[in-house]
Every structure is written in structure tokens, then in C-alpha cells.
Design a protein around this motif. Structure first.
Motif, mmCIF file in Angstrom:
data_model
loop_
_atom_site.group_PDB
_atom_site.id
_atom_site.type_symbol
_atom_site.label_atom_id
_atom_site.label_comp_id
_atom_site.label_asym_id
_atom_site.label_seq_id
_atom_site.Cartn_x
_atom_site.Cartn_y
_atom_site.Cartn_z
ATOM 1 N N THR A 32 -7.123 2.390 -1.771
ATOM 2 C CA THR A 32 -5.740 1.959 -1.942
ATOM 3 C C THR A 32 -4.955 2.107 -0.639
ATOM 4 N N VAL A 33 -3.929 1.268 -0.525
ATOM 5 C CA VAL A 33 -2.915 1.394 0.520
ATOM 6 C C VAL A 33 -1.588 1.560 -0.217
ATOM 7 N N THR A 34 -0.896 2.659 0.022
ATOM 8 C CA THR A 34 0.263 3.018 -0.796
ATOM 9 C C THR A 34 1.534 3.088 0.033
ATOM 10 N N VAL A 35 2.616 2.555 -0.557
ATOM 11 C CA VAL A 35 3.963 2.681 -0.005
ATOM 12 C C VAL A 35 4.903 2.968 -1.162
ATOM 13 N N GLY A 36 5.499 4.153 -1.170
ATOM 14 C CA GLY A 36 6.411 4.498 -2.248
ATOM 15 C C GLY A 36 5.714 4.410 -3.598
ATOM 16 N N PRO A 37 6.315 3.669 -4.561
ATOM 17 C CA PRO A 37 5.745 3.603 -5.913
ATOM 18 C C PRO A 37 4.677 2.528 -6.080
ATOM 19 N N LEU A 38 4.307 1.833 -5.016
ATOM 20 C CA LEU A 38 3.364 0.721 -5.116
ATOM 21 C C LEU A 38 2.103 0.993 -4.308
ATOM 22 N N SER A 39 0.987 0.489 -4.829
ATOM 23 C CA SER A 39 -0.288 0.558 -4.108
ATOM 24 C C SER A 39 -0.958 -0.804 -4.155
#
Length: 239
Positions: A32-39
């Protein structure tokens, strides 16, 4: 390293990806690549990815694994990003839209419904029985009349009857299923289908939807097949 992107998920998705490898001739682990509440769920690739059987199957398996645990935004086959940074940028720029879509799709799945005439001869017999004009033209041809306009006229009449009956039956079938759908998309059917319908069904309505489909299959007229595929990642309802 170029990334192949399978789906976007929200906060709290368990991402059970252990042992799962991605597309390509040299598969790499899915991560996964995650930023805040999203992946974004991705794997690294070192080649152009074409719709080969193995890669199509892998794409589907990754999405099905994810969908089994929580709502996802599935991407169509072949979506690439240049690197992690580019993925993070897309997630940041579209965060509000992605979160809204995840909320709208929560607890719902897509089903495809297609209808086909398996026995065109059965329909032709019904048209000749029901249409005095078609029956008269057919009888004149069988009697040996050589007018070249006769087969053209009969062909046009029968084609119009088939089109009208298919459209009416498609509307009737859809009408029986749509009360159980939260959203739907109707697309032009590809021959020999005369109905191509995608529906988004709430989990709480799934049993009723499947029961309605089973009733339709049982009561179908001769020579008609109604096919159901799902539950599926909700491709038709992501946008």
C-alpha cells in the motif's frame, strides 16, 4: 519504479496482502501507499502490462481479496503510476471525492445482468404466428413467388419485430430487478445480448435481489437466457 495500481481503500481497511503478488512477468509483493485516511494498493512493475490471462486473473484476485474485507474503489485493468510520490499526490488531490465514493459504496456490491436469445427460431415462429403480415409474406414465398422484394420485406418486418420484442423484454426484466438496486447503469448490449445492466445492490437487499432474479429465470420465455455475474467490485459506480 513504476507502480501498478489495483484499488483505493479507506481508513480501517485491514489490507490482508501477505503472500499476494501482483501482475507482470516478474511479480512483486502487493503493498500500500498511504496518505491520511486513504491508501492505494499497488505492486511494482518493470514492463508494459498487457491484458494477458494471468495478469487479468491476478488483477481480479487482488481486488476480490480486498473487497472481501471492506469497501474499495476498484481501478480498471492497466492503471499505472510512475512512483509512490505520484500516487500520494493523486490521493491528496482527490481525497474528498474518493472518501465520498467510498462512503456511497459502503456495504454494496455490483452485479451484471445480461439477457440473450439462445433460440432465434423460436422467436421467428412466434412472430409468424402473431403477425398476419409476416405470415402472409412467408406464405407467398413458400408458394414460389419470385418477387425479389418479398424476402426483403419479410426480413425488415421480422427485424423490426425482434427489436421491439427485445426492447420490451429488456425493459420488463430490468423493471423486476431495479426495485432492489440502489443505483443502476444500462449500456448498449453487444450481440447476441439484448440487455446489459449493471446494478449496485445493498447487502441487506442482496437475498431479495437474487430471489427476484431466480424467479425471472424460472419464468423466462422459450429461447431466452438471463445471466447474472457477481458480486463484483463496483467498477460501474466509482465515478
Amino acid at each position: 519504479m513504476t507502480l501498478y495500481v489495483y484499488a483505493i481503500t479507506g481508513e480501517g481497511h485491514p489490507h490482508r496482502l501477505d503472500g499476494l503478488t501482483g501482475v507482470g512477468s516478474r511479480p512483486t509483493p502487493v503493498r500500500t501507499v498511504t496518505v491520511g485516511p486513504l491508501s492505494a494498493v499497488v505492486s511494482e512493475v518493470s514492463e508494459d502490462i498487457r491484458p494477458k490471462r494471468r495478469d487479468l486473473q491476478t488483477h481480479q484476485e487482488v481486488q476480490e481479496r480486498l473487497m472481501a474485507d471492506a469497501v474499495i474503489l476498484p481501478l480498471q485493468f492497466g492503471y499505472l503510476a510512475p512512483d509512490d510520490r505520484a500516487v500520494r499526490q493523486v490521493l491528496e488531490e482527490n481525497a474528498a471525492a474518493y472518501l465520498a465514493a467510498l462512503g456511497r459504496l459502503e456495504g454494496r456490491a455490483e452485479y451484471h445482468v445480461r439477457a440473450t436469445r439462445q433460440d432465434e427460431d423460436a422467436l421467428l415462429r412466434r412472430i409468424l404466428h402473431d403477425s398476419p403480415e409476416a405470415r402472409a409474406l412467408n406464405e407467398r414465398m413458400r408458394a414460389g413467388e419470385s418477387d425479389p422484394q418479398l424476402p426483403l420485406a419479410l426480413g425488415e418486418l421480422v427485424a423490426g419485430e425482434v427489436r421491439g420484442r427485445d426492447e420490451a423484454l429488456a425493459a420488463s426484466l430490468a423493471g423486476e430487478l431495479l426495485p432492489y438496486a440502489r443505483e443502476h447503469v444500462t449500456r448498449p448490449p453487444a450481440s447476441p445480448d439484448f440487455l446489459n445492466l449493471s446494478v449496485l445492490v445493498d447487502g441487506e437487499d442482496e437475498d431479495d435481489f437474487l430471489a427476484a432474479h431466480a424467479r425471472l429465470v424460472k419464468d423466462l420465455e422459450e429461447g431466452v437466457e438471463l445471466r447474472l455475474n457477481g458480486p463484483l467490485p463496483p467498477y460501474s459506480f466509482v465515478g
